[in-house]
Motif scaffolding. Structure first.
Motif, PDB file in Angstrom:
ATOM      1  N   TYR A  13      31.813  13.097 -31.936  1.00 53.03           N
ATOM      2  CA  TYR A  13      30.642  12.298 -31.525  1.00 53.03           C
ATOM      3  C   TYR A  13      30.391  12.487 -30.029  1.00 53.03           C
ATOM      4  O   TYR A  13      29.260  12.591 -29.575  1.00 53.03           O
ATOM      5  CB  TYR A  13      30.867  10.806 -31.829  1.00 53.03           C
ATOM      6  N   VAL A  14      31.491  12.524 -29.262  1.00 51.54           N
ATOM      7  CA  VAL A  14      31.390  12.743 -27.811  1.00 51.54           C
ATOM      8  C   VAL A  14      30.847  14.138 -27.533  1.00 51.54           C
ATOM      9  O   VAL A  14      29.963  14.325 -26.690  1.00 51.54           O
ATOM     10  CB  VAL A  14      32.763  12.538 -27.125  1.00 51.54           C
ATOM     11  N   VAL A  15      31.378  15.140 -28.275  1.00 55.84           N
ATOM     12  CA  VAL A  15      30.906  16.525 -28.117  1.00 55.84           C
ATOM     13  C   VAL A  15      29.405  16.593 -28.385  1.00 55.84           C
ATOM     14  O   VAL A  15      28.652  17.233 -27.648  1.00 55.84           O
ATOM     15  CB  VAL A  15      31.672  17.483 -29.072  1.00 55.84           C
ATOM     16  N   SER A  16      28.973  15.900 -29.430  1.00 50.78           N
ATOM     17  CA  SER A  16      27.545  15.857 -29.772  1.00 50.78           C
ATOM     18  C   SER A  16      26.713  15.305 -28.610  1.00 50.78           C
ATOM     19  O   SER A  16      25.679  15.872 -28.242  1.00 50.78           O
ATOM     20  CB  SER A  16      27.362  14.982 -31.020  1.00 50.78           C
ATOM     21  N   GLY A  17      27.185  14.214 -28.014  1.00 46.84           N
ATOM     22  CA  GLY A  17      26.477  13.605 -26.879  1.00 46.84           C
ATOM     23  C   GLY A  17      26.463  14.501 -25.652  1.00 46.84           C
ATOM     24  O   GLY A  17      25.439  14.618 -24.967  1.00 46.84           O
ATOM     25  N   VAL A  18      27.600  15.181 -25.392  1.00 51.59           N
ATOM     26  CA  VAL A  18      27.694  16.081 -24.234  1.00 51.59           C
ATOM     27  C   VAL A  18      26.710  17.243 -24.386  1.00 51.59           C
ATOM     28  O   VAL A  18      26.016  17.620 -23.436  1.00 51.59           O
ATOM     29  CB  VAL A  18      29.145  16.596 -24.055  1.00 51.59           C
ATOM     30  N   ILE A  19      26.627  17.816 -25.590  1.00 47.20           N
ATOM     31  CA  ILE A  19      25.695  18.924 -25.841  1.00 47.20           C
ATOM     32  C   ILE A  19      24.261  18.470 -25.589  1.00 47.20           C
ATOM     33  O   ILE A  19      23.463  19.191 -24.974  1.00 47.20           O
ATOM     34  CB  ILE A  19      25.856  19.472 -27.278  1.00 47.20           C
ATOM     35  N   LEU A  20      23.921  17.267 -26.035  1.00 49.65           N
ATOM     36  CA  LEU A  20      22.559  16.747 -25.821  1.00 49.65           C
ATOM     37  C   LEU A  20      22.264  16.575 -24.326  1.00 49.65           C
ATOM     38  O   LEU A  20      21.204  16.986 -23.842  1.00 49.65           O
ATOM     39  CB  LEU A  20      22.381  15.420 -26.557  1.00 49.65           C
ATOM     40  N   VAL A  21      23.219  16.004 -23.585  1.00 51.90           N
ATOM     41  CA  VAL A  21      23.030  15.787 -22.144  1.00 51.90           C
ATOM     42  C   VAL A  21      22.891  17.125 -21.410  1.00 51.90           C
ATOM     43  O   VAL A  21      22.009  17.299 -20.557  1.00 51.90           O
ATOM     44  CB  VAL A  21      24.190  14.950 -21.555  1.00 51.90           C
ATOM     45  N   PHE A 171      19.293  19.813 -28.946  1.00 54.61           N
ATOM     46  CA  PHE A 171      19.073  18.616 -29.762  1.00 54.61           C
ATOM     47  C   PHE A 171      19.507  18.887 -31.202  1.00 54.61           C
ATOM     48  O   PHE A 171      20.184  18.062 -31.829  1.00 54.61           O
ATOM     49  CB  PHE A 171      17.600  18.202 -29.725  1.00 54.61           C
ATOM     50  N   GLY A 172      19.136  20.067 -31.731  1.00 53.88           N
ATOM     51  CA  GLY A 172      19.499  20.432 -33.107  1.00 53.88           C
ATOM     52  C   GLY A 172      21.006  20.528 -33.283  1.00 53.88           C
ATOM     53  O   GLY A 172      21.570  20.026 -34.258  1.00 53.88           O
ATOM     54  N   ALA A 173      21.676  21.199 -32.312  1.00 47.03           N
ATOM     55  CA  ALA A 173      23.131  21.348 -32.391  1.00 47.03           C
ATOM     56  C   ALA A 173      23.811  19.983 -32.297  1.00 47.03           C
ATOM     57  O   ALA A 173      24.742  19.678 -33.057  1.00 47.03           O
ATOM     58  CB  ALA A 173      23.624  22.261 -31.278  1.00 47.03           C
TER      59      ALA A 173
END
Length: 196
Positions: A13-21, A171-173
């Motif tokens: 979940y953190v990785v997902s947020g980092v990629i978005l940022v 965003f997709g990733a």
């Protein structure tokens, strides 16, 4: 009894947020640097009325912009009206007059203290020195800045496409990692409960 570890880990979940940022930061960086490099392509500035020799290094289509707000050598120019301003462009070596067409597309920019709009378009077949002459039909008028450049529109479009592409991919990733993690963790929890 050992507690079972639910996989995948919540760290995804953190990785997902980092990629978005990171995607948002890259979007902003690419967009801002692209806009600045686009305006840098409008690099020949001429104070008018007057005559100036400019060097055009590539063949092809160019645009002339009226910069109603501009800065040259630290001096700020703010011009409200250039009605009646006439322009001519000729090859300084061959004396050939270059046809100036009224702009077919409404193109404006506002960046780094420079604001302008496209007023003329022209094309040249050979690079070299060209004489730009501008005067007022009535003889007198406001001092203004004209800027000549090539490729501003295409560079800007390319910048927008690349920056939006970066944003959508990140965003997709990010969304995919979040959803996959959520679904797999839910299934893992269900499997653990079923075994109890």
């Amino acid at each position: 009894m050992e507690t079972e570890v639910i996989k995948p880990s919540k760290i995804f979940y953190v990785v997902s947020g980092v990629i978005l940022v990171i995607g948002i930061i890259l979007f902003v960086i690419i967009l801002i640097s692209g806009i600045f490099s686009s305006v840098d392509k409008i690099n020949n500035q001429v104070i008018v009325p007057g005559t100036k020799i400019i060097e055009l290094k590539e063949t092809g289509k160019y645009s002339i912009y009226f910069e109603y707000r501009s800065v040259i050598d630290g001096k700020v120019f703010e011009t409200n009206n250039i009605s009646g301003l006439m322009c001519s462009l000729r090859n300084a070596e061959t004396e050939e007059l270059i046809k100036l067409d009224n702009s077919s597309v409404n193109s404006n920019y506002s960046v780094n203290g420079r604001e302008g709009k496209r007023i003329f378009e022209f094309a040249i077949n050979e690079p070299g020195k060209y004489e730009l002459k501008a005067w007022y039909e009535e003889g007198e008028g406001e001092e203004a800045v004209l800027a000549i450049g090539k490729g501003f529109g295409m560079t800007l479009v390319r910048t927008i496409v690349v920056s939006l592409g970066t944003l959508f991919i990140s965003f997709g990733a990010s969304f995919a990692i979040f959803i996959i993690t959520l679904v797999k963790r839910k299934k893992a929890k269900s499997d653990i409960l079923a075994r109890l």
